[in-house]
Design a protein around this motif. Sequence first.
Motif, PDB file in Angstrom:
ATOM      1  N   GLU A   1     -28.056   4.993  22.168  1.00 22.22           N
ATOM      2  CA  GLU A   1     -26.923   4.063  22.316  1.00 22.22           C
ATOM      3  C   GLU A   1     -27.087   2.497  23.835  1.00 22.22           C
ATOM      4  O   GLU A   1     -26.787   1.744  23.336  1.00 22.22           O
ATOM      5  CB  GLU A   1     -25.535   4.904  22.966  1.00 22.22           C
ATOM      6  CG  GLU A   1     -25.133   5.456  21.880  1.00 22.22           C
ATOM      7  CD  GLU A   1     -23.667   6.859  22.606  1.00 22.22           C
ATOM      8  OE1 GLU A   1     -23.221   6.223  23.428  1.00 22.22           O
ATOM      9  OE2 GLU A   1     -23.132   7.000  21.115  1.00 22.22           O
ATOM     10  N   SER A   2     -27.466   3.513  24.861  1.00 24.40           N
ATOM     11  CA  SER A   2     -28.497   2.420  25.683  1.00 24.40           C
ATOM     12  C   SER A   2     -29.142   1.510  24.695  1.00 24.40           C
ATOM     13  O   SER A   2     -29.000   0.063  25.370  1.00 24.40           O
ATOM     14  CB  SER A   2     -28.500   3.329  26.480  1.00 24.40           C
ATOM     15  OG  SER A   2     -30.275   3.598  26.664  1.00 24.40           O
TER      16      SER A   2
ATOM     17  N   LYS B   1     -35.768   5.215  26.984  1.00 29.41           N
ATOM     18  CA  LYS B   1     -35.217   3.368  26.544  1.00 29.41           C
ATOM     19  C   LYS B   1     -36.692   2.035  26.320  1.00 29.41           C
ATOM     20  O   LYS B   1     -36.568   1.600  25.337  1.00 29.41           O
ATOM     21  CB  LYS B   1     -34.309   2.621  27.872  1.00 29.41           C
ATOM     22  CG  LYS B   1     -33.618   1.709  27.852  1.00 29.41           C
ATOM     23  CD  LYS B   1     -32.423   1.665  28.078  1.00 29.41           C
ATOM     24  CE  LYS B   1     -32.103   0.015  28.017  1.00 29.41           C
ATOM     25  NZ  LYS B   1     -30.537  -0.702  29.112  1.00 29.41           N
TER      26      LYS B   1
ATOM     27  N   PHE C   1     -28.114   1.114  19.578  1.00 29.59           N
ATOM     28  CA  PHE C   1     -27.772   1.796  18.439  1.00 29.59           C
ATOM     29  C   PHE C   1     -26.278   2.270  18.092  1.00 29.59           C
ATOM     30  O   PHE C   1     -25.820   2.486  19.840  1.00 29.59           O
ATOM     31  CB  PHE C   1     -28.664   3.425  18.052  1.00 29.59           C
ATOM     32  CG  PHE C   1     -29.900   3.102  17.617  1.00 29.59           C
ATOM     33  CD1 PHE C   1     -30.210   3.207  16.582  1.00 29.59           C
ATOM     34  CD2 PHE C   1     -30.827   2.167  18.767  1.00 29.59           C
ATOM     35  CE1 PHE C   1     -31.650   3.201  16.705  1.00 29.59           C
ATOM     36  CE2 PHE C   1     -32.192   2.124  18.592  1.00 29.59           C
ATOM     37  CZ  PHE C   1     -32.567   2.696  17.105  1.00 29.59           C
ATOM     38  N   VAL C   2     -25.403   2.312  17.303  1.00 28.89           N
ATOM     39  CA  VAL C   2     -24.261   3.100  16.511  1.00 28.89           C
ATOM     40  C   VAL C   2     -23.840   3.691  15.573  1.00 28.89           C
ATOM     41  O   VAL C   2     -24.301   4.205  15.301  1.00 28.89           O
ATOM     42  CB  VAL C   2     -23.121   1.442  17.008  1.00 28.89           C
ATOM     43  CG1 VAL C   2     -23.144   0.700  18.069  1.00 28.89           C
ATOM     44  CG2 VAL C   2     -24.164   1.327  15.506  1.00 28.89           C
ATOM     45  N   LYS C   3     -23.523   5.125  16.439  1.00 28.02           N
ATOM     46  CA  LYS C   3     -22.700   5.841  15.725  1.00 28.02           C
ATOM     47  C   LYS C   3     -22.213   6.129  14.697  1.00 28.02           C
ATOM     48  O   LYS C   3     -21.510   5.071  14.007  1.00 28.02           O
ATOM     49  CB  LYS C   3     -21.470   7.137  16.794  1.00 28.02           C
ATOM     50  CG  LYS C   3     -22.185   7.817  17.701  1.00 28.02           C
ATOM     51  CD  LYS C   3     -21.356   8.851  18.388  1.00 28.02           C
ATOM     52  CE  LYS C   3     -21.867   8.979  19.640  1.00 28.02           C
ATOM     53  NZ  LYS C   3     -21.090  10.143  20.280  1.00 28.02           N
TER      54      LYS C   3
ATOM     55  N   LEU D   1     -28.421  10.687  21.930  1.00 23.34           N
ATOM     56  CA  LEU D   1     -27.161   9.766  21.933  1.00 23.34           C
ATOM     57  C   LEU D   1     -27.147   8.841  23.611  1.00 23.34           C
ATOM     58  O   LEU D   1     -27.051   8.104  22.557  1.00 23.34           O
ATOM     59  CB  LEU D   1     -25.809  10.906  21.696  1.00 23.34           C
ATOM     60  CG  LEU D   1     -25.682  11.804  20.664  1.00 23.34           C
ATOM     61  CD1 LEU D   1     -24.765  12.661  20.350  1.00 23.34           C
ATOM     62  CD2 LEU D   1     -26.025  10.770  19.640  1.00 23.34           C
ATOM     63  N   ARG D   2     -27.102   9.151  24.513  1.00 19.14           N
ATOM     64  CA  ARG D   2     -26.886   7.861  25.427  1.00 19.14           C
ATOM     65  C   ARG D   2     -28.205   7.561  25.767  1.00 19.14           C
ATOM     66  O   ARG D   2     -27.520   6.503  25.692  1.00 19.14           O
ATOM     67  CB  ARG D   2     -26.976   8.629  26.913  1.00 19.14           C
ATOM     68  CG  ARG D   2     -25.374   9.685  26.957  1.00 19.14           C
ATOM     69  CD  ARG D   2     -25.059   9.591  28.263  1.00 19.14           C
ATOM     70  NE  ARG D   2     -26.334  10.964  28.972  1.00 19.14           N
ATOM     71  CZ  ARG D   2     -26.246  11.830  28.899  1.00 19.14           C
ATOM     72  NH1 ARG D   2     -25.303  12.737  28.823  1.00 19.14           N
ATOM     73  NH2 ARG D   2     -26.986  12.949  29.343  1.00 19.14           N
TER      74      ARG D   2
END
Length: 119
Positions: free
Chosen positions: A113-114, A84, A117-119, A109-110
């Motif tokens: 997202e943390s 991160k 970022f978005v899918k 992915l986690r």
Amino acid sequence: MELVENEEKYWEFIRLLRTHEDVKQGFIQQEEITHNNHMTYMEKYGTMYYICLIDGAAAGFVGIIDDDIRVATHPEFQRRGVGKFMITELMKKHPEGVAKVKAENEASLRLFESCGFVK
């Protein structure tokens, strides 16, 4: 933690981490990376990578090639916020970065997202 510019002294660390059995399954490309191929790659793209240091020890790398983020944390430093930190710092320098993550790579992915970022 600090993020420093990549230097030739870190090139082999990047190759070994990228091919580490506990790390390489997270990357889209799985082929083995030879020393010579990696040196050629680093000569071309090495300035686009950064190294995360913890108490002077290399803990991971992050890079951006054609706006595509590449990141890996050494297993000894995982679950300490290194990934991160690296992505957050990289995005300050390269806000155009995008993440291409394997759908089954839940840890990545986690992580992304943390970092917002978005899918």
